[in-house]
Design an enzyme around this catalytic site. Structure first.
Site, PDB file in Angstrom:
ATOM      1  CG  HIS A 114     -10.445 -19.987 -36.607  1.00 60.93           C
ATOM      2  ND1 HIS A 114      -9.848 -20.271 -37.815  1.00 60.93           N
ATOM      3  CD2 HIS A 114      -9.639 -19.064 -36.006  1.00 60.93           C
ATOM      4  CE1 HIS A 114      -8.737 -19.553 -37.937  1.00 60.93           C
ATOM      5  NE2 HIS A 114      -8.592 -18.829 -36.849  1.00 60.93           N
ATOM      6  CE1 TYR A 141      -9.821 -18.549 -42.476  1.00 59.40           C
ATOM      7  CE2 TYR A 141     -12.184 -18.472 -42.052  1.00 59.40           C
ATOM      8  CZ  TYR A 141     -10.926 -18.956 -41.736  1.00 59.40           C
ATOM      9  OH  TYR A 141     -10.754 -19.805 -40.691  1.00 59.40           O
ATOM     10  CD  GLU A 186     -12.468 -22.147 -39.277  1.00 55.80           C
ATOM     11  OE1 GLU A 186     -13.090 -21.175 -39.735  1.00 55.80           O
ATOM     12  OE2 GLU A 186     -11.221 -22.149 -39.122  1.00 55.80           O
TER      13      GLU A 186
HETATM   14  C1  HEM Z   1      -5.795 -18.669 -43.028  1.00 51.73           C
HETATM   15  C2  HEM Z   1      -6.094 -17.769 -42.141  1.00 51.73           C
HETATM   16  C3  HEM Z   1      -5.903 -17.914 -40.653  1.00 51.73           C
HETATM   17  C4  HEM Z   1      -4.886 -18.489 -39.946  1.00 51.73           C
HETATM   18  C5  HEM Z   1      -3.630 -19.154 -40.489  1.00 51.73           C
HETATM   19  C6  HEM Z   1      -5.209 -18.339 -38.537  1.00 51.73           C
HETATM   20  C7  HEM Z   1      -4.443 -18.788 -37.493  1.00 51.73           C
HETATM   21  C8  HEM Z   1      -4.811 -18.773 -36.163  1.00 51.73           C
HETATM   22  C9  HEM Z   1      -4.050 -19.353 -35.071  1.00 51.73           C
HETATM   23  C10 HEM Z   1      -2.708 -20.056 -35.193  1.00 51.73           C
HETATM   24  C11 HEM Z   1      -4.756 -19.151 -33.929  1.00 51.73           C
HETATM   25  C12 HEM Z   1      -4.370 -19.614 -32.509  1.00 51.73           C
HETATM   26  C13 HEM Z   1      -5.074 -20.916 -32.203  1.00 51.73           C
HETATM   27  C14 HEM Z   1      -4.771 -21.463 -30.809  1.00 51.73           C
HETATM   28  O1  HEM Z   1      -4.881 -20.703 -29.830  1.00 51.73           O
HETATM   29  O2  HEM Z   1      -4.411 -22.629 -30.733  1.00 51.73           O
HETATM   30  C15 HEM Z   1      -5.951 -18.429 -34.289  1.00 51.73           C
HETATM   31  C16 HEM Z   1      -6.897 -18.023 -33.403  1.00 51.73           C
HETATM   32  C17 HEM Z   1      -7.891 -17.133 -33.720  1.00 51.73           C
HETATM   33  N1  HEM Z   1      -8.199 -16.679 -34.978  1.00 51.73           N
HETATM   34 FE1  HEM Z   1      -7.329 -17.208 -36.703  1.00 51.73          FE
HETATM   35  N2  HEM Z   1      -6.398 -17.670 -38.418  1.00 51.73           N
HETATM   36  C18 HEM Z   1      -6.850 -17.407 -39.695  1.00 51.73           C
HETATM   37  C19 HEM Z   1      -8.003 -16.755 -40.026  1.00 51.73           C
HETATM   38  C20 HEM Z   1      -8.813 -16.116 -39.112  1.00 51.73           C
HETATM   39  C21 HEM Z   1      -9.945 -15.309 -39.458  1.00 51.73           C
HETATM   40  C22 HEM Z   1     -10.493 -15.069 -40.863  1.00 51.73           C
HETATM   41  C23 HEM Z   1     -10.450 -14.811 -38.303  1.00 51.73           C
HETATM   42  C24 HEM Z   1     -11.619 -13.877 -38.195  1.00 51.73           C
HETATM   43  C25 HEM Z   1     -11.555 -12.700 -37.676  1.00 51.73           C
HETATM   44  C26 HEM Z   1      -9.638 -15.335 -37.221  1.00 51.73           C
HETATM   45  C27 HEM Z   1      -9.839 -15.115 -35.890  1.00 51.73           C
HETATM   46  C28 HEM Z   1      -9.241 -15.800 -34.872  1.00 51.73           C
HETATM   47  C29 HEM Z   1      -9.622 -15.671 -33.472  1.00 51.73           C
HETATM   48  C30 HEM Z   1     -10.740 -14.804 -32.940  1.00 51.73           C
HETATM   49  C31 HEM Z   1      -8.775 -16.516 -32.758  1.00 51.73           C
HETATM   50  C32 HEM Z   1      -8.747 -16.700 -31.237  1.00 51.73           C
HETATM   51  C33 HEM Z   1      -7.828 -15.646 -30.701  1.00 51.73           C
HETATM   52  C34 HEM Z   1      -7.862 -15.512 -29.211  1.00 51.73           C
HETATM   53  O3  HEM Z   1      -8.038 -16.510 -28.504  1.00 51.73           O
HETATM   54  O4  HEM Z   1      -7.708 -14.356 -28.783  1.00 51.73           O
HETATM   55  N3  HEM Z   1      -8.655 -16.113 -37.758  1.00 51.73           N
HETATM   56  N4  HEM Z   1      -5.963 -18.225 -35.653  1.00 51.73           N
END
Ligand code: HEM
Length: 261
Positions: A199, A209, A251
């Site tokens: 993130h 969020y 974060e």
């Molecule tokens: C509790 C809430 C959230 C959970 C459980 C979550 C979960 C995850 C997970 C499992 C990943 C993959 C990590 C990896 O590659 O190892 C990820 C990546 C990511 N998350 Fe979240 N996330 C949350 C909230 C958010 C929020 C608020 C944003 C904002 C827009 C966000 C944006 C992203 C982005 C940009 C990535 C990278 C994706 C990529 O590489 O294309 N996430 N998140």
């Protein structure tokens, strides 16, 4: 750092007696600390500078002796004995001691720590099997809703990982892990850490969020249909908020460490 008093015991002290200046830098003594607040005496040697940073908690500076300058959200404030400054959580600030400077720094949680109720835990855990079964469908739907309603967030995502389903799959695994370990957050530490680093690398911000939360809850409702009772939705709303707080705090720490290095 040393602790002067134990929580839950009243105590009093005379601050000037505790002041000790190091030859350079900062010496701090924790006067008192509990789950919600921390009171510390900071003694800065003349000339010490603390670069701009933020705190996840509200902070109050009460100057005891000496002089310095506090830059708070771009505005300079002269620090002299008796000056009291309230800095709201996340406000950028920097500090400089002109002479030896002593102040009490009070940190306090700006949000009450919400404890997840046993009822919420039970409901969320009971939904784990359906979350597992329909996880990918839910998260695919959640990204669909989010990219439609908030197209501006698309730029942060690797869209090929959306098309081939790897990102929805990762999110589904994370949501399922949370549902099964909502009462054993220690077990999720490694997962939270990995996601939080990703993130930070993609510049996710606290204010995003609620967007993800709204879309995820809507997706749960869309996919589960009648199984998404009012009770279930209420429990997941509370549970998501708690998870979001965990990510936001972790974060914030990573952003600060990156800034300091
Ligand atoms: C509790 C809430 C959230 C959970 C459980 C979550 C979960 C995850 C997970 C499992 C990943 C993959 C990590 C990896 O590659 O190892 C990820 C990546 C990511 N998350 Fe979240 N996330 C949350 C909230 C958010 C929020 C608020 C944003 C904002 C827009 C966000 C944006 C992203 C982005 C940009 C990535 C990278 C994706 C990529 O590489 O294309 N996430 N998140």
């Amino acid at each position: 750092m040393m602790n002067i008093a134990k929580p839950n015991n009243s105590f009093n002290t005379t601050l000037p007696d505790l002041i000790e200046y190091p030859t350079s830098g900062i010496l701090s003594k924790v006067l008192f600390k509990d789950n919600n607040s921390q009171y510390s005496l900071f003694c800065l040697a003349a000339g010490t500078e603390i670069d701009e940073h933020t705190s996840t908690r509200n902070a109050v500076i009460t100057v005891v002796e000496g002089t310095g300058n506090l830059n708070l959200e771009g505005k300079d404030i002269a620090l002299t004995p008796g000056v009291f400054v309230f800095m709201s959580a996340n406000a950028p600030h920097a500090l400089q001691a002109k002479e030896n400077l002593a102040f009490v720094l009070t940190l306090s949680e700006h949000l009450p720590k919400k404890k997840i109720s046993q009822q919420t835990i039970d409901i969320v855990k009971s939904t784990a099997p359906v979350i597992k079964q329909h996880g990918q469908k839910i998260t695919t739907r959640m990204y669909e809703i989010m990219f439609n309603t908030h197209p501006e967030v698309k730029a942060q995502f690797d869209m090929s990982a959306q098309t081939n389903g790897t990102q929805p799959a990762k999110l589904a695994t994370a949501v399922y892990s949370y549902a099964t370990h909502i009462d054993d957050l220690e077990a999720l530490k490694a997962m939270v850490d990995k996601i939080a680093h990703r993130h930070v690398a993609t510049h996710v911000l606290p204010e995003q969020y609620p967007i993800v939360g709204e879309c995820l809850l809507q997706a749960i409702q869309d996919v589960l249909g009648d199984a998404a009772s009012e009770e279930v939705m209420k429990a997941w709303t509370q549970a998501y908020q708690a998870l979001a707080d965990i990510f936001i705090n972790r974060e914030q720490q990573i952003y600060q460490t990156e800034k300091a290095s």
